[in-house]
Scaffold this motif. Sequence first.
Motif, PDB file in Angstrom:
ATOM      1  N   TYR A  62       0.832  -1.205   0.000  1.00 13.99           N
ATOM      2  CA  TYR A  62       0.000   0.000   0.000  1.00 13.99           C
ATOM      3  C   TYR A  62       0.866   1.255   0.000  1.00 13.99           C
ATOM      4  O   TYR A  62       0.568   2.227  -0.701  1.00 13.99           O
ATOM      5  CB  TYR A  62      -0.923   0.004   1.217  1.00 13.99           C
ATOM      6  CG  TYR A  62      -1.862   1.193   1.222  1.00 13.99           C
ATOM      7  CD1 TYR A  62      -2.949   1.241   0.339  1.00 13.99           C
ATOM      8  CD2 TYR A  62      -1.661   2.268   2.085  1.00 13.99           C
ATOM      9  CE1 TYR A  62      -3.807   2.330   0.316  1.00 13.99           C
ATOM     10  CE2 TYR A  62      -2.519   3.361   2.059  1.00 13.99           C
ATOM     11  CZ  TYR A  62      -3.582   3.391   1.186  1.00 13.99           C
ATOM     12  OH  TYR A  62      -4.423   4.483   1.157  1.00 13.99           O
ATOM     13  N   LYS A  65       1.961   2.678  -3.388  1.00 12.58           N
ATOM     14  CA  LYS A  65       0.967   3.107  -4.369  1.00 12.58           C
ATOM     15  C   LYS A  65       1.248   4.536  -4.839  1.00 12.58           C
ATOM     16  O   LYS A  65       1.556   5.407  -4.038  1.00 12.58           O
ATOM     17  CB  LYS A  65      -0.441   3.037  -3.780  1.00 12.58           C
ATOM     18  CG  LYS A  65      -0.997   1.618  -3.724  1.00 12.58           C
ATOM     19  CD  LYS A  65      -2.341   1.567  -3.028  1.00 12.58           C
ATOM     20  CE  LYS A  65      -3.380   2.419  -3.727  1.00 12.58           C
ATOM     21  NZ  LYS A  65      -3.706   1.929  -5.087  1.00 12.58           N
ATOM     22  N   ASN A  70      -9.333   4.086  -3.637  1.00 14.82           N
ATOM     23  CA  ASN A  70      -9.826   3.095  -2.668  1.00 14.82           C
ATOM     24  C   ASN A  70      -9.599   1.659  -3.138  1.00 14.82           C
ATOM     25  O   ASN A  70     -10.262   0.735  -2.669  1.00 14.82           O
ATOM     26  CB  ASN A  70     -11.307   3.331  -2.363  1.00 14.82           C
ATOM     27  CG  ASN A  70     -12.188   3.173  -3.600  1.00 14.82           C
ATOM     28  OD1 ASN A  70     -11.711   2.790  -4.670  1.00 14.82           O
ATOM     29  ND2 ASN A  70     -13.463   3.488  -3.456  1.00 14.82           N
ATOM     30  N   GLU A  71      -8.650   1.476  -4.030  1.00  8.69           N
ATOM     31  CA  GLU A  71      -8.397   0.167  -4.627  1.00  8.69           C
ATOM     32  C   GLU A  71      -8.121  -0.922  -3.591  1.00  8.69           C
ATOM     33  O   GLU A  71      -8.585  -2.050  -3.721  1.00  8.69           O
ATOM     34  CB  GLU A  71      -7.212   0.271  -5.595  1.00  8.69           C
ATOM     35  CG  GLU A  71      -6.821  -1.020  -6.283  1.00  8.69           C
ATOM     36  CD  GLU A  71      -5.534  -0.884  -7.061  1.00  8.69           C
ATOM     37  OE1 GLU A  71      -4.918  -1.923  -7.339  1.00  8.69           O
ATOM     38  OE2 GLU A  71      -5.124   0.249  -7.380  1.00  8.69           O
ATOM     39  N   MET A  72      -7.354  -0.606  -2.547  1.00  7.41           N
ATOM     40  CA  MET A  72      -6.997  -1.608  -1.541  1.00  7.41           C
ATOM     41  C   MET A  72      -7.857  -1.484  -0.287  1.00  7.41           C
ATOM     42  O   MET A  72      -7.556  -2.089   0.740  1.00  7.41           O
ATOM     43  CB  MET A  72      -5.504  -1.501  -1.197  1.00  7.41           C
ATOM     44  CG  MET A  72      -4.589  -1.842  -2.369  1.00  7.41           C
ATOM     45  SD  MET A  72      -2.811  -1.652  -2.008  1.00  7.41           S
ATOM     46  CE  MET A  72      -2.537  -3.000  -0.854  1.00  7.41           C
ATOM     47  N   TRP A  73      -8.931  -0.712  -0.378  1.00  4.74           N
ATOM     48  CA  TRP A  73      -9.797  -0.490   0.768  1.00  4.74           C
ATOM     49  C   TRP A  73     -10.997  -1.438   0.735  1.00  4.74           C
ATOM     50  O   TRP A  73     -11.327  -1.998  -0.288  1.00  4.74           O
ATOM     51  CB  TRP A  73     -10.267   0.964   0.784  1.00  4.74           C
ATOM     52  CG  TRP A  73      -9.207   1.894   1.302  1.00  4.74           C
ATOM     53  CD1 TRP A  73      -8.085   2.294   0.637  1.00  4.74           C
ATOM     54  CD2 TRP A  73      -9.158   2.503   2.584  1.00  4.74           C
ATOM     55  NE1 TRP A  73      -7.341   3.127   1.431  1.00  4.74           N
ATOM     56  CE2 TRP A  73      -7.975   3.281   2.630  1.00  4.74           C
ATOM     57  CE3 TRP A  73      -9.995   2.480   3.696  1.00  4.74           C
ATOM     58  CZ2 TRP A  73      -7.611   4.017   3.751  1.00  4.74           C
ATOM     59  CZ3 TRP A  73      -9.649   3.217   4.814  1.00  4.74           C
ATOM     60  CH2 TRP A  73      -8.455   3.974   4.831  1.00  4.74           C
ATOM     61  N   ASP A  84     -11.024   7.359   3.237  1.00  7.29           N
ATOM     62  CA  ASP A  84     -10.094   7.470   4.359  1.00  7.29           C
ATOM     63  C   ASP A  84     -10.601   8.555   5.300  1.00  7.29           C
ATOM     64  O   ASP A  84     -10.733   9.714   4.908  1.00  7.29           O
ATOM     65  CB  ASP A  84      -8.699   7.826   3.834  1.00  7.29           C
ATOM     66  CG  ASP A  84      -7.622   7.773   4.908  1.00  7.29           C
ATOM     67  OD1 ASP A  84      -7.964   7.827   6.109  1.00  7.29           O
ATOM     68  OD2 ASP A  84      -6.435   7.683   4.558  1.00  7.29           O
ATOM     69  N   PRO A  96       0.490   7.417  -1.056  1.00  5.44           N
ATOM     70  CA  PRO A  96       1.318   6.691  -0.079  1.00  5.44           C
ATOM     71  C   PRO A  96       2.802   6.696  -0.435  1.00  5.44           C
ATOM     72  O   PRO A  96       3.666   6.835   0.437  1.00  5.44           O
ATOM     73  CB  PRO A  96       0.733   5.272  -0.130  1.00  5.44           C
ATOM     74  CG  PRO A  96      -0.704   5.492  -0.467  1.00  5.44           C
ATOM     75  CD  PRO A  96      -0.692   6.631  -1.457  1.00  5.44           C
ATOM     76  N   TYR A 151      -7.946  -6.068   3.011  1.00  3.12           N
ATOM     77  CA  TYR A 151      -8.398  -4.713   2.714  1.00  3.12           C
ATOM     78  C   TYR A 151      -8.111  -3.798   3.903  1.00  3.12           C
ATOM     79  O   TYR A 151      -8.161  -4.222   5.058  1.00  3.12           O
ATOM     80  CB  TYR A 151      -9.906  -4.684   2.441  1.00  3.12           C
ATOM     81  CG  TYR A 151     -10.349  -5.504   1.253  1.00  3.12           C
ATOM     82  CD1 TYR A 151     -10.282  -4.991  -0.039  1.00  3.12           C
ATOM     83  CD2 TYR A 151     -10.862  -6.786   1.439  1.00  3.12           C
ATOM     84  CE1 TYR A 151     -10.702  -5.746  -1.129  1.00  3.12           C
ATOM     85  CE2 TYR A 151     -11.290  -7.545   0.352  1.00  3.12           C
ATOM     86  CZ  TYR A 151     -11.204  -7.023  -0.935  1.00  3.12           C
ATOM     87  OH  TYR A 151     -11.624  -7.775  -2.001  1.00  3.12           O
ATOM     88  N   LEU A 152      -7.903  -2.512   3.608  1.00  4.14           N
ATOM     89  CA  LEU A 152      -7.772  -1.506   4.653  1.00  4.14           C
ATOM     90  C   LEU A 152      -9.150  -1.066   5.116  1.00  4.14           C
ATOM     91  O   LEU A 152     -10.105  -1.082   4.342  1.00  4.14           O
ATOM     92  CB  LEU A 152      -7.022  -0.289   4.117  1.00  4.14           C
ATOM     93  CG  LEU A 152      -5.499  -0.384   4.015  1.00  4.14           C
ATOM     94  CD1 LEU A 152      -4.961   0.819   3.252  1.00  4.14           C
ATOM     95  CD2 LEU A 152      -4.873  -0.448   5.392  1.00  4.14           C
TER      96      LEU A 152
END
Length: 384
Positions: A62, A65, A70-73, A84, A96, A151-152
Amino acid sequence: MGTTFLFKNSFFAFIFRNIKTFCVLMGLFLLHHSSFAQVRVPVKIDTSQQKIKVLYNFINAYMQKDTINNEMWHPKYKNRKIHDYTMDWTWGEFTPRQISKRFDIELSELQCINDTLSYFKISTKSKSDKNQNSHCNVYKYYIVKIGDTYYLDNCKEYDSDRFRRYSTKNLEFYISPFYKIEKNKMEAASKVLDTMYSLLKRPNLKKPIAYYMCSSEEELNNLSNIVIWDGGLGGFTNIPEAYVVAINDNPIYTHEFIHAILGQGANCFFLQEGIASLYGGMNKGAISYQKGLEELREGYKTEKYSFDDLYFRKVKQQYSSSLTYTFAAVFCKYLIENYGLDYFYKLYYDPEITSNNFLEMLVKKTGKNKKQLKEAVEKLILKK
Protein backbone atom coordinates in the motif's frame (compact mmCIF):
# COMPACT_ATOMS: atom_id res chain seq x y z
CA MET A 1 38.29 -14.08 -41.97
CA GLY A 2 40.19 -14.96 -38.82
CA THR A 3 40.64 -11.27 -38.10
CA THR A 4 36.92 -10.70 -38.54
CA PHE A 5 36.13 -13.57 -36.12
CA LEU A 6 38.50 -12.16 -33.50
CA PHE A 7 36.99 -8.73 -33.97
CA LYS A 8 33.50 -10.14 -33.51
CA ASN A 9 34.53 -12.05 -30.41
CA SER A 10 36.09 -8.92 -28.95
CA PHE A 11 33.00 -6.92 -29.85
CA PHE A 12 30.62 -9.43 -28.23
CA ALA A 13 32.88 -9.64 -25.18
CA PHE A 14 32.75 -5.85 -24.88
CA ILE A 15 28.94 -5.87 -25.18
CA PHE A 16 28.64 -8.73 -22.68
CA ARG A 17 30.87 -7.00 -20.13
CA ASN A 18 28.92 -3.74 -20.46
CA ILE A 19 25.54 -5.50 -20.27
CA LYS A 20 26.65 -7.04 -16.97
CA THR A 21 27.79 -3.65 -15.73
CA PHE A 22 24.55 -2.05 -16.93
CA CYS A 23 22.45 -4.69 -15.17
CA VAL A 24 24.36 -4.23 -11.92
CA LEU A 25 23.99 -0.46 -12.12
CA MET A 26 20.27 -0.76 -12.94
CA GLY A 27 19.81 -3.14 -10.03
CA LEU A 28 21.49 -0.68 -7.66
CA PHE A 29 19.44 2.18 -9.15
CA LEU A 30 16.15 0.33 -8.69
CA LEU A 31 17.12 -0.79 -5.20
CA HIS A 32 17.97 2.76 -4.25
CA HIS A 33 14.80 4.27 -5.73
CA SER A 34 12.44 1.65 -4.32
CA SER A 35 13.97 1.49 -0.87
CA PHE A 36 12.23 4.67 0.31
CA ALA A 37 8.91 2.85 0.07
CA GLN A 38 9.99 0.07 2.41
CA VAL A 39 8.36 0.51 5.79
CA ARG A 40 10.87 0.22 8.62
CA VAL A 41 10.02 -2.54 11.10
CA PRO A 42 11.00 -2.41 14.80
CA VAL A 43 12.51 -5.47 16.49
CA LYS A 44 9.31 -6.24 18.42
CA ILE A 45 7.42 -7.05 15.19
CA ASP A 46 8.50 -10.52 14.11
CA THR A 47 8.09 -10.68 10.32
CA SER A 48 9.53 -14.21 10.30
CA GLN A 49 6.04 -15.36 11.37
CA GLN A 50 4.10 -16.12 8.18
CA LYS A 51 0.90 -14.31 9.21
CA ILE A 52 2.81 -11.18 10.28
CA LYS A 53 4.90 -11.28 7.12
CA VAL A 54 1.78 -11.40 4.92
CA LEU A 55 0.29 -8.41 6.74
CA TYR A 56 3.56 -6.49 6.52
CA ASN A 57 3.79 -7.16 2.77
CA PHE A 58 0.23 -5.86 2.38
CA ILE A 59 1.07 -2.66 4.28
CA ASN A 60 4.30 -2.21 2.34
CA ALA A 61 2.45 -2.72 -0.98
CA TYR A 62 0.00 0.00 0.00
CA MET A 63 2.82 2.41 0.86
CA GLN A 64 4.21 1.99 -2.66
CA LYS A 65 0.97 3.11 -4.37
CA ASP A 66 1.38 6.06 -6.74
CA THR A 67 -2.27 7.15 -6.62
CA ILE A 68 -4.85 8.11 -4.01
CA ASN A 69 -7.80 5.76 -4.47
CA ASN A 70 -9.83 3.09 -2.67
CA GLU A 71 -8.40 0.17 -4.63
CA MET A 72 -7.00 -1.61 -1.54
CA TRP A 73 -9.80 -0.49 0.77
CA HIS A 74 -12.79 -2.44 2.05
CA PRO A 75 -15.41 -2.97 -0.72
CA LYS A 76 -17.97 -0.96 1.28
CA TYR A 77 -16.13 2.24 0.22
CA LYS A 78 -16.44 1.48 -3.49
CA ASN A 79 -19.20 4.05 -4.14
CA ARG A 80 -18.38 6.44 -1.29
CA LYS A 81 -17.12 9.98 -1.88
CA ILE A 82 -14.28 9.39 0.55
CA HIS A 83 -12.66 6.23 1.82
CA ASP A 84 -10.09 7.47 4.36
CA TYR A 85 -11.49 9.14 7.50
CA THR A 86 -8.16 10.64 8.62
CA MET A 87 -8.87 14.23 9.64
CA ASP A 88 -5.45 15.72 8.78
CA TRP A 89 -4.34 16.70 5.28
CA THR A 90 -1.43 14.26 4.74
CA TRP A 91 -3.25 11.21 3.35
CA GLY A 92 -5.55 13.31 1.18
CA GLU A 93 -2.75 15.48 -0.19
CA PHE A 94 -0.06 12.92 -1.01
CA THR A 95 -0.03 9.39 -2.43
CA PRO A 96 1.32 6.69 -0.08
CA ARG A 97 4.52 6.57 -2.14
CA GLN A 98 4.96 10.35 -1.82
CA ILE A 99 4.45 10.05 1.93
CA SER A 100 7.21 7.44 2.00
CA LYS A 101 9.50 9.92 0.24
CA ARG A 102 8.65 12.90 2.45
CA PHE A 103 8.70 11.15 5.81
CA ASP A 104 10.62 8.46 7.66
CA ILE A 105 8.07 5.65 7.86
CA GLU A 106 8.01 3.05 10.62
CA LEU A 107 5.53 0.34 11.52
CA SER A 108 4.94 1.17 15.19
CA GLU A 109 2.58 -1.70 15.96
CA LEU A 110 1.00 -4.68 14.19
CA GLN A 111 -1.56 -6.83 16.02
CA CYS A 112 -3.69 -9.77 14.89
CA ILE A 113 -7.07 -9.67 16.65
CA ASN A 114 -8.49 -12.79 15.02
CA ASP A 115 -8.26 -14.70 11.74
CA THR A 116 -9.96 -11.93 9.75
CA LEU A 117 -9.15 -8.71 11.61
CA SER A 118 -5.84 -6.98 12.43
CA TYR A 119 -4.68 -3.42 12.96
CA PHE A 120 -1.43 -1.53 12.56
CA LYS A 121 0.00 1.80 13.63
CA ILE A 122 2.38 3.60 11.33
CA SER A 123 4.51 6.63 12.25
CA THR A 124 5.47 9.38 9.82
CA LYS A 125 8.41 11.41 11.07
CA SER A 126 9.17 14.53 9.07
CA LYS A 127 12.66 15.27 7.79
CA SER A 128 14.45 17.80 10.02
CA ASP A 129 14.41 21.37 8.73
CA LYS A 130 17.35 23.79 8.84
CA ASN A 131 16.66 24.42 12.54
CA GLN A 132 16.64 20.66 13.22
CA ASN A 133 12.93 20.76 13.95
CA SER A 134 10.73 17.80 13.05
CA HIS A 135 7.39 16.27 14.02
CA CYS A 136 6.02 12.76 14.17
CA ASN A 137 2.42 11.66 13.59
CA VAL A 138 1.17 8.13 14.29
CA TYR A 139 -1.79 6.75 12.33
CA LYS A 140 -3.87 3.66 12.91
CA TYR A 141 -5.73 1.49 10.39
CA TYR A 142 -7.45 -1.88 10.43
CA ILE A 143 -6.85 -4.74 7.99
CA VAL A 144 -9.85 -6.93 7.16
CA LYS A 145 -9.50 -10.31 5.45
CA ILE A 146 -12.40 -11.28 3.18
CA GLY A 147 -11.84 -14.66 1.59
CA ASP A 148 -8.19 -14.64 0.58
CA THR A 149 -7.99 -10.88 0.08
CA TYR A 150 -6.86 -8.20 2.54
CA TYR A 151 -8.40 -4.71 2.71
CA LEU A 152 -7.77 -1.51 4.65
CA ASP A 153 -10.49 -0.11 6.89
CA ASN A 154 -11.08 2.95 9.09
CA CYS A 155 -11.01 2.82 12.88
CA LYS A 156 -14.46 4.33 13.49
CA GLU A 157 -16.46 1.13 13.14
CA TYR A 158 -14.22 -0.76 15.56
CA ASP A 159 -13.16 1.93 18.03
CA SER A 160 -16.64 3.31 18.64
CA ASP A 161 -17.81 0.27 20.59
CA ARG A 162 -17.03 2.01 23.86
CA PHE A 163 -19.64 4.71 23.11
CA ARG A 164 -23.24 4.38 24.33
CA ARG A 165 -25.91 4.95 21.70
CA TYR A 166 -29.09 7.02 22.01
CA SER A 167 -31.41 7.73 19.07
CA THR A 168 -33.57 10.80 18.45
CA LYS A 169 -35.45 11.99 15.36
CA ASN A 170 -32.58 14.04 13.91
CA LEU A 171 -29.52 12.93 15.87
CA GLU A 172 -27.93 9.58 16.61
CA PHE A 173 -25.85 10.12 19.75
CA TYR A 174 -22.73 8.09 20.60
CA ILE A 175 -21.68 9.05 24.10
CA SER A 176 -18.33 8.53 25.77
CA PRO A 177 -18.46 6.17 28.79
CA PHE A 178 -17.01 9.06 30.82
CA TYR A 179 -20.10 11.20 30.22
CA LYS A 180 -23.60 10.99 31.63
CA ILE A 181 -25.93 13.00 29.37
CA GLU A 182 -29.57 13.58 30.27
CA LYS A 183 -32.02 12.22 27.69
CA ASN A 184 -34.20 15.34 27.73
CA LYS A 185 -31.18 17.42 26.63
CA MET A 186 -30.57 15.09 23.68
CA GLU A 187 -34.22 15.31 22.67
CA ALA A 188 -33.97 19.11 22.90
CA ALA A 189 -30.91 19.03 20.62
CA SER A 190 -32.92 17.11 18.04
CA LYS A 191 -35.56 19.85 18.06
CA VAL A 192 -32.82 22.43 17.44
CA LEU A 193 -32.12 20.59 14.19
CA ASP A 194 -35.72 21.16 13.06
CA THR A 195 -35.16 24.90 13.60
CA MET A 196 -31.87 24.77 11.67
CA TYR A 197 -33.45 23.00 8.69
CA SER A 198 -36.06 25.77 8.50
CA LEU A 199 -33.57 28.60 8.98
CA LEU A 200 -31.24 27.24 6.32
CA LYS A 201 -34.15 26.26 4.02
CA ARG A 202 -32.77 22.77 3.60
CA PRO A 203 -34.71 19.47 3.59
CA ASN A 204 -34.21 17.12 6.52
CA LEU A 205 -31.42 14.62 5.94
CA LYS A 206 -32.56 11.12 4.98
CA LYS A 207 -30.91 9.70 8.07
CA PRO A 208 -30.04 11.25 11.46
CA ILE A 209 -26.71 12.98 11.95
CA ALA A 210 -24.40 10.78 14.02
CA TYR A 211 -22.77 12.76 16.84
CA TYR A 212 -19.83 11.21 18.72
CA MET A 213 -19.44 12.99 22.05
CA CYS A 214 -15.83 12.36 23.09
CA SER A 215 -14.34 13.07 26.50
CA SER A 216 -10.73 13.40 25.34
CA GLU A 217 -8.43 13.98 22.40
CA GLU A 218 -7.59 10.27 22.45
CA GLU A 219 -11.23 9.28 21.87
CA LEU A 220 -11.60 11.84 19.10
CA ASN A 221 -8.36 10.80 17.39
CA ASN A 222 -9.24 7.09 17.49
CA LEU A 223 -12.32 7.76 15.38
CA SER A 224 -10.19 9.40 12.68
CA ASN A 225 -7.31 6.93 12.29
CA ILE A 226 -4.92 8.97 14.42
CA VAL A 227 -3.02 8.01 17.56
CA ILE A 228 -0.58 10.91 17.85
CA TRP A 229 -0.99 14.10 15.82
CA ASP A 230 1.12 17.26 15.75
CA GLY A 231 -2.04 19.32 15.79
CA GLY A 232 -5.27 19.64 17.72
CA LEU A 233 -8.99 19.79 17.12
CA GLY A 234 -11.95 20.20 19.43
CA GLY A 235 -14.33 18.86 16.84
CA PHE A 236 -14.85 18.15 13.16
CA THR A 237 -17.53 17.01 10.73
CA ASN A 238 -17.09 14.33 8.12
CA ILE A 239 -19.30 16.16 5.65
CA PRO A 240 -19.87 13.46 3.00
CA GLU A 241 -20.68 10.87 5.68
CA ALA A 242 -22.73 13.35 7.80
CA TYR A 243 -21.26 12.57 11.20
CA VAL A 244 -19.85 14.87 13.87
CA VAL A 245 -17.00 14.08 16.27
CA ALA A 246 -16.22 16.45 19.13
CA ILE A 247 -14.66 16.69 22.57
CA ASN A 248 -17.87 17.99 24.05
CA ASP A 249 -20.52 17.08 26.61
CA ASN A 250 -23.11 19.45 25.13
CA PRO A 251 -25.68 17.67 22.91
CA ILE A 252 -26.14 20.91 20.94
CA TYR A 253 -23.23 21.72 18.63
CA THR A 254 -24.87 23.95 16.04
CA HIS A 255 -21.68 24.92 14.16
CA GLU A 256 -20.86 21.30 13.30
CA PHE A 257 -24.51 20.41 12.69
CA ILE A 258 -24.62 23.08 9.96
CA HIS A 259 -21.68 21.45 8.17
CA ALA A 260 -23.53 18.13 8.20
CA ILE A 261 -26.83 19.69 7.05
CA LEU A 262 -25.28 21.56 4.11
CA GLY A 263 -23.16 18.62 3.02
CA GLN A 264 -20.36 18.68 0.48
CA GLY A 265 -19.75 22.21 -0.84
CA ALA A 266 -16.88 24.11 -2.39
CA ASN A 267 -13.50 23.69 -0.77
CA CYS A 268 -13.67 27.23 0.56
CA PHE A 269 -12.96 28.32 4.13
CA PHE A 270 -14.95 31.56 3.78
CA LEU A 271 -18.17 29.83 2.71
CA GLN A 272 -18.04 26.63 4.76
CA GLU A 273 -16.76 28.05 8.03
CA GLY A 274 -18.40 31.41 7.46
CA ILE A 275 -22.01 30.20 7.37
CA ALA A 276 -21.41 27.71 10.20
CA SER A 277 -20.02 30.58 12.34
CA LEU A 278 -22.76 33.01 11.31
CA TYR A 279 -25.58 30.72 12.47
CA GLY A 280 -23.73 28.40 14.87
CA GLY A 281 -21.08 30.54 16.55
CA MET A 282 -17.58 29.36 17.42
CA ASN A 283 -15.73 27.53 20.17
CA LYS A 284 -18.56 24.99 20.71
CA GLY A 285 -21.08 27.83 20.77
CA ALA A 286 -19.33 29.75 23.56
CA ILE A 287 -18.64 32.63 21.14
CA SER A 288 -21.66 33.79 19.15
CA TYR A 289 -21.34 35.59 15.82
CA GLN A 290 -22.27 38.87 17.56
CA LYS A 291 -19.65 38.38 20.25
CA GLY A 292 -17.03 37.52 17.64
CA LEU A 293 -18.05 40.59 15.64
CA GLU A 294 -17.48 42.85 18.66
CA GLU A 295 -13.93 41.53 19.01
CA LEU A 296 -13.34 41.88 15.28
CA ARG A 297 -14.71 45.44 15.26
CA GLU A 298 -12.53 46.52 18.17
CA GLY A 299 -9.35 45.26 16.53
CA TYR A 300 -10.34 46.75 13.19
CA LYS A 301 -11.00 50.20 14.67
CA THR A 302 -7.63 50.26 16.45
CA GLU A 303 -5.89 49.01 13.26
CA LYS A 304 -4.66 45.92 15.06
CA TYR A 305 -5.21 44.09 11.80
CA SER A 306 -6.36 44.97 8.30
CA PHE A 307 -8.70 43.48 5.73
CA ASP A 308 -5.75 41.73 4.05
CA ASP A 309 -4.46 40.39 7.38
CA LEU A 310 -7.80 38.70 7.96
CA TYR A 311 -8.38 37.61 4.37
CA PHE A 312 -4.96 35.93 4.14
CA ARG A 313 -5.25 34.76 7.78
CA LYS A 314 -2.11 36.53 8.92
CA VAL A 315 -3.22 36.41 12.55
CA LYS A 316 -2.36 34.20 15.50
CA GLN A 317 -3.89 30.71 15.33
CA GLN A 318 -4.75 31.46 11.70
CA TYR A 319 -6.76 28.27 11.16
CA SER A 320 -8.73 28.29 14.41
CA SER A 321 -8.96 31.96 15.42
CA SER A 322 -12.44 33.30 16.11
CA LEU A 323 -11.30 36.43 14.25
CA THR A 324 -10.86 34.63 10.93
CA TYR A 325 -14.05 32.63 11.44
CA THR A 326 -16.04 35.81 12.20
CA PHE A 327 -14.46 37.57 9.22
CA ALA A 328 -15.63 34.69 7.00
CA ALA A 329 -19.10 34.93 8.59
CA VAL A 330 -19.30 38.65 7.68
CA PHE A 331 -18.76 37.73 4.02
CA CYS A 332 -21.61 35.22 4.25
CA LYS A 333 -23.88 37.73 5.96
CA TYR A 334 -23.17 40.27 3.20
CA LEU A 335 -23.95 37.73 0.44
CA ILE A 336 -27.16 36.46 2.08
CA GLU A 337 -28.50 39.93 2.95
CA ASN A 338 -27.80 41.37 -0.51
CA TYR A 339 -28.36 38.40 -2.83
CA GLY A 340 -30.45 35.91 -0.83
CA LEU A 341 -29.90 32.43 0.53
CA ASP A 342 -30.56 30.67 -2.78
CA TYR A 343 -27.83 32.75 -4.46
CA PHE A 344 -25.49 31.99 -1.56
CA TYR A 345 -26.01 28.26 -2.10
CA LYS A 346 -25.08 28.63 -5.77
CA LEU A 347 -21.71 29.91 -4.55
CA TYR A 348 -21.48 27.38 -1.74
CA TYR A 349 -21.92 24.40 -4.04
CA ASP A 350 -19.76 25.78 -6.85
CA PRO A 351 -16.67 23.51 -6.98
CA GLU A 352 -14.62 26.22 -8.75
CA ILE A 353 -14.69 28.47 -5.69
CA THR A 354 -11.84 27.78 -3.25
CA SER A 355 -10.17 29.50 -0.33
CA ASN A 356 -7.43 30.74 -2.67
CA ASN A 357 -9.63 32.36 -5.32
CA PHE A 358 -12.64 33.37 -3.21
CA LEU A 359 -12.43 37.15 -3.67
CA GLU A 360 -11.65 36.88 -7.39
CA MET A 361 -14.64 34.54 -7.87
CA LEU A 362 -16.92 36.96 -5.99
CA VAL A 363 -15.87 39.71 -8.40
CA LYS A 364 -16.70 37.41 -11.32
CA LYS A 365 -20.04 36.22 -9.88
CA THR A 366 -21.42 39.46 -8.38
CA GLY A 367 -20.05 42.01 -10.87
CA LYS A 368 -18.66 44.05 -7.98
CA ASN A 369 -14.98 44.99 -8.01
CA LYS A 370 -12.61 44.19 -5.13
CA LYS A 371 -12.83 47.72 -3.72
CA GLN A 372 -16.62 47.60 -3.58
CA LEU A 373 -16.63 44.18 -1.92
CA LYS A 374 -14.00 45.26 0.61
CA GLU A 375 -15.94 48.42 1.49
CA ALA A 376 -19.20 46.48 1.89
CA VAL A 377 -17.59 43.94 4.24
CA GLU A 378 -15.82 46.66 6.25
CA LYS A 379 -19.14 48.52 6.60
CA LEU A 380 -20.72 45.42 8.17
CA ILE A 381 -17.75 44.99 10.51
CA LEU A 382 -17.82 48.59 11.74
CA LYS A 383 -21.62 48.99 11.84
CA LYS A 384 -23.15 48.90 15.33
